[in-house]
Design a protein around this motif. Sequence first.
Motif, PDB file in Angstrom:
ATOM      1  N   THR A  30     -40.032 -31.197 -31.495  1.00 43.95           N
ATOM      2  CA  THR A  30     -40.973 -30.359 -32.247  1.00 43.95           C
ATOM      3  C   THR A  30     -42.267 -30.166 -31.447  1.00 43.95           C
ATOM      4  OG1 THR A  30     -40.059 -31.349 -34.239  1.00 43.95           O
ATOM      5  CG2 THR A  30     -42.067 -30.063 -34.499  1.00 43.95           C
ATOM      6  N   TRP A  31     -42.729 -31.249 -30.842  1.00 38.82           N
ATOM      7  CA  TRP A  31     -43.941 -31.154 -30.020  1.00 38.82           C
ATOM      8  C   TRP A  31     -43.722 -30.165 -28.874  1.00 38.82           C
ATOM      9  CZ3 TRP A  31     -45.144 -32.090 -24.902  1.00 38.82           C
ATOM     10  CH2 TRP A  31     -46.522 -32.024 -24.579  1.00 38.82           C
ATOM     11  N   MET A  32     -42.585 -30.293 -28.196  1.00 41.58           N
ATOM     12  CA  MET A  32     -42.293 -29.391 -27.063  1.00 41.58           C
ATOM     13  C   MET A  32     -42.182 -27.940 -27.518  1.00 41.58           C
ATOM     14  SD  MET A  32     -39.600 -31.609 -24.783  1.00 41.58           S
ATOM     15  CE  MET A  32     -39.540 -30.600 -23.306  1.00 41.58           C
ATOM     16  N   THR A  33     -41.579 -27.751 -28.710  1.00 40.62           N
ATOM     17  CA  THR A  33     -41.434 -26.403 -29.259  1.00 40.62           C
ATOM     18  C   THR A  33     -42.791 -25.709 -29.368  1.00 40.62           C
ATOM     19  OG1 THR A  33     -39.447 -26.973 -30.477  1.00 40.62           O
ATOM     20  CG2 THR A  33     -40.709 -25.111 -31.311  1.00 40.62           C
ATOM     21  N   PHE A  34     -43.798 -26.469 -29.827  1.00 41.37           N
ATOM     22  CA  PHE A  34     -45.089 -25.836 -30.082  1.00 41.37           C
ATOM     23  C   PHE A  34     -46.078 -25.939 -28.925  1.00 41.37           C
ATOM     24  CE2 PHE A  34     -43.429 -26.304 -34.378  1.00 41.37           C
ATOM     25  CZ  PHE A  34     -43.672 -25.026 -34.856  1.00 41.37           C
ATOM     26  N   PHE A  50     -36.588 -20.071 -32.256  1.00 41.91           N
ATOM     27  CA  PHE A  50     -35.357 -20.117 -31.463  1.00 41.91           C
ATOM     28  C   PHE A  50     -34.830 -21.547 -31.298  1.00 41.91           C
ATOM     29  CE2 PHE A  50     -34.283 -20.925 -26.874  1.00 41.91           C
ATOM     30  CZ  PHE A  50     -33.030 -20.358 -26.822  1.00 41.91           C
ATOM     31  N   TYR A  51     -35.741 -22.504 -31.007  1.00 45.75           N
ATOM     32  CA  TYR A  51     -35.315 -23.880 -30.731  1.00 45.75           C
ATOM     33  C   TYR A  51     -34.680 -24.507 -31.972  1.00 45.75           C
ATOM     34  CZ  TYR A  51     -38.322 -22.795 -26.838  1.00 45.75           C
ATOM     35  OH  TYR A  51     -38.876 -22.153 -25.776  1.00 45.75           O
ATOM     36  N   PHE A  52     -35.317 -24.292 -33.118  1.00 52.59           N
ATOM     37  CA  PHE A  52     -34.787 -24.835 -34.368  1.00 52.59           C
ATOM     38  C   PHE A  52     -33.488 -24.119 -34.749  1.00 52.59           C
ATOM     39  CE2 PHE A  52     -34.560 -25.705 -38.893  1.00 52.59           C
ATOM     40  CZ  PHE A  52     -35.003 -27.011 -38.960  1.00 52.59           C
ATOM     41  N   THR A 103     -33.277 -19.474 -40.737  1.00 53.19           N
ATOM     42  CA  THR A 103     -34.214 -19.356 -39.606  1.00 53.19           C
ATOM     43  C   THR A 103     -33.953 -18.054 -38.839  1.00 53.19           C
ATOM     44  OG1 THR A 103     -32.727 -20.737 -38.284  1.00 53.19           O
ATOM     45  CG2 THR A 103     -34.648 -21.808 -39.235  1.00 53.19           C
ATOM     46  N   GLY A 104     -32.698 -17.655 -38.739  1.00 49.30           N
ATOM     47  CA  GLY A 104     -32.373 -16.397 -38.071  1.00 49.30           C
ATOM     48  C   GLY A 104     -33.003 -15.213 -38.790  1.00 49.30           C
ATOM     49  N   SER A 105     -32.946 -15.266 -40.108  1.00 50.89           N
ATOM     50  CA  SER A 105     -33.524 -14.223 -40.945  1.00 50.89           C
ATOM     51  C   SER A 105     -35.039 -14.124 -40.753  1.00 50.89           C
ATOM     52  CB  SER A 105     -33.238 -14.557 -42.405  1.00 50.89           C
ATOM     53  OG  SER A 105     -32.509 -13.537 -43.004  1.00 50.89           O
ATOM     54  N   ILE A 106     -35.684 -15.282 -40.755  1.00 58.58           N
ATOM     55  CA  ILE A 106     -37.150 -15.328 -40.589  1.00 58.58           C
ATOM     56  C   ILE A 106     -37.537 -14.758 -39.221  1.00 58.58           C
ATOM     57  CG2 ILE A 106     -39.124 -16.901 -40.334  1.00 58.58           C
ATOM     58  CD1 ILE A 106     -37.693 -18.758 -42.353  1.00 58.58           C
ATOM     59  N   TRP A 107     -36.707 -15.026 -38.233  1.00 60.01           N
ATOM     60  CA  TRP A 107     -36.937 -14.534 -36.875  1.00 60.01           C
ATOM     61  C   TRP A 107     -36.671 -13.025 -36.793  1.00 60.01           C
ATOM     62  CZ3 TRP A 107     -33.726 -16.660 -32.141  1.00 60.01           C
ATOM     63  CH2 TRP A 107     -34.336 -16.240 -30.951  1.00 60.01           C
ATOM     64  N   ALA A 108     -35.618 -12.583 -37.460  1.00 60.09           N
ATOM     65  CA  ALA A 108     -35.203 -11.183 -37.365  1.00 60.09           C
ATOM     66  C   ALA A 108     -36.184 -10.227 -38.030  1.00 60.09           C
ATOM     67  CB  ALA A 108     -33.813 -11.001 -37.971  1.00 60.09           C
TER      68      ALA A 108
ATOM     69  N   LYS B 123     -33.521 -11.752 -22.168  1.00 61.65           N
ATOM     70  CA  LYS B 123     -34.138 -12.666 -21.196  1.00 61.65           C
ATOM     71  C   LYS B 123     -35.451 -13.148 -21.808  1.00 61.65           C
ATOM     72  CE  LYS B 123     -35.850 -12.615 -16.412  1.00 61.65           C
ATOM     73  NZ  LYS B 123     -34.891 -13.505 -15.747  1.00 61.65           N
ATOM     74  N   TYR B 124     -35.567 -14.472 -21.962  1.00 61.33           N
ATOM     75  CA  TYR B 124     -36.789 -15.023 -22.545  1.00 61.33           C
ATOM     76  C   TYR B 124     -37.709 -15.480 -21.419  1.00 61.33           C
ATOM     77  CZ  TYR B 124     -34.150 -15.118 -26.935  1.00 61.33           C
ATOM     78  OH  TYR B 124     -33.406 -14.790 -28.040  1.00 61.33           O
ATOM     79  N   GLU B 125     -38.831 -14.789 -21.294  1.00 61.19           N
ATOM     80  CA  GLU B 125     -39.742 -15.032 -20.177  1.00 61.19           C
ATOM     81  C   GLU B 125     -41.098 -15.486 -20.681  1.00 61.19           C
ATOM     82  OE1 GLU B 125     -39.481 -12.314 -16.237  1.00 61.19           O
ATOM     83  OE2 GLU B 125     -39.795 -11.238 -18.099  1.00 61.19           O
ATOM     84  N   SER B 126     -41.782 -16.255 -19.858  1.00 56.61           N
ATOM     85  CA  SER B 126     -43.177 -16.580 -20.166  1.00 56.61           C
ATOM     86  C   SER B 126     -44.061 -15.509 -19.523  1.00 56.61           C
ATOM     87  CB  SER B 126     -43.541 -17.957 -19.621  1.00 56.61           C
ATOM     88  OG  SER B 126     -43.474 -17.951 -18.219  1.00 56.61           O
ATOM     89  N   ASP B 127     -45.298 -15.419 -19.996  1.00 57.06           N
ATOM     90  CA  ASP B 127     -46.275 -14.490 -19.412  1.00 57.06           C
ATOM     91  C   ASP B 127     -46.382 -14.684 -17.906  1.00 57.06           C
ATOM     92  OD1 ASP B 127     -47.477 -12.698 -21.103  1.00 57.06           O
ATOM     93  OD2 ASP B 127     -48.675 -14.250 -22.095  1.00 57.06           O
ATOM     94  N   GLU B 128     -46.532 -15.948 -17.548  1.00 54.50           N
ATOM     95  CA  GLU B 128     -46.717 -16.345 -16.147  1.00 54.50           C
ATOM     96  C   GLU B 128     -45.557 -15.853 -15.281  1.00 54.50           C
ATOM     97  OE1 GLU B 128     -48.397 -18.421 -12.859  1.00 54.50           O
ATOM     98  OE2 GLU B 128     -49.203 -17.686 -14.753  1.00 54.50           O
ATOM     99  N   ALA B 129     -44.314 -16.104 -15.751  1.00 51.20           N
ATOM    100  CA  ALA B 129     -43.126 -15.735 -14.978  1.00 51.20           C
ATOM    101  C   ALA B 129     -43.051 -14.225 -14.780  1.00 51.20           C
ATOM    102  CB  ALA B 129     -41.869 -16.244 -15.683  1.00 51.20           C
TER     103      ALA B 129
END
Lengths: 229, 136
Positions: A30-34, A50-52, A103-108, B123-129
């Motif tokens: 979760t930390w890495m996600t954010f 996406f990660y979740f 989560t897909g719905s929220i993203w879409a 393709k999922y890119e960062s700003d930097e990339a």
Amino acid sequence: MKIAETDPFSFKEMRKALFFLTFALMVLGTWMTFFYAPTEVVMGHVQRIFYFHMGTVWAATVAFTVVFVASIYYLVKETAKWDTLAYCSAEIGMLLLTLTIITGSIWAKPVWGTWWTWDPQLTTTFILWVLYAVYLLLRSGAGGRGKKARYSAIFAIVAFVDLPVVYISARIKRGISPVVFGPGGGGIDPAMMQTLLVVLLGFTLLFILLLRERIRIMNMETALYTRGR
Amino acid sequence: MKAKLKFIVPLVIIAFLISWLVFAGVRDSMVYYITVEELLEDVPDVYGQKVRVSGTVVHGSIKNELDESLQFTMADGKEKIDVEYDGVIPDIFTDGVEAVVEGSISTDNIFVADLLLAKCPTKYESDEARYQRKKG
């Protein structure tokens, strides 16, 4: 007494270790996600779901594969433990797949511009959800274990056929779901990939943890029921 | 064991049959969208019919009207079509995005859309990339 105390692989210790490891990985993920994963340039912060989304769909895939294998074992061996495993795994898989769809719905909604559309991957995912909903309904119906378990196992084996179709559909059919990984996919930023791998590992452990706990409860229920009679 | 095999073998065959039916059905019958070229090939039969079409938004073609309706041109490499739309616009909708529109084509060859969707990048890119890639 002394041996039991120092034995690092006693059930209780294993359970504790699994719990803390899962907890640590989920927090790290979760930390890495954010904070660790970079912001996607086109979609912005919303892409972090996406990660979740991937974590839940991956764990659901593992869960339904366990249902499939356990159902085959049950038909061959006809021992109750395989039936219990299949049922418990299906319950957790259903929860994870539901979270995937939400989560897909929220993203879409912000990115595609809709909560839902009948694209091949979404359609086959919906079918998968219905199939396992039917499976769980079959299980909750009246009747003794023997016949019900056997019919459920057959149903689970046939239902599993749809799972690879979900994955292939976005590659062989025109749709709106992106193909990101593998041949023909666009690929993701290395830091996004590292985040994803930690999240996937976390969800795998979470699935194992939930499965073990669910089986424990199920066995307690069975023991109580048997004693009550 | 023999009895069990009698039971399992037909089961496996049934599973394969069902999977083949699902696969073939998905492959042949259902098309999520048609291309702009396929749409124009069907003129005039397609007039007034509800269809789903996909194409790339032509650079510089997006016009926002004062009444908040939207006009843009969608192309698929071979053919292009003007689209009119009045509704919610996806966040990532811009020049060069692959759009999916639902609606129908009018007799003056303008596509009147009731729904506008945008395909997300694969393709999922960062700003930097992206900055490094464009620079290099």
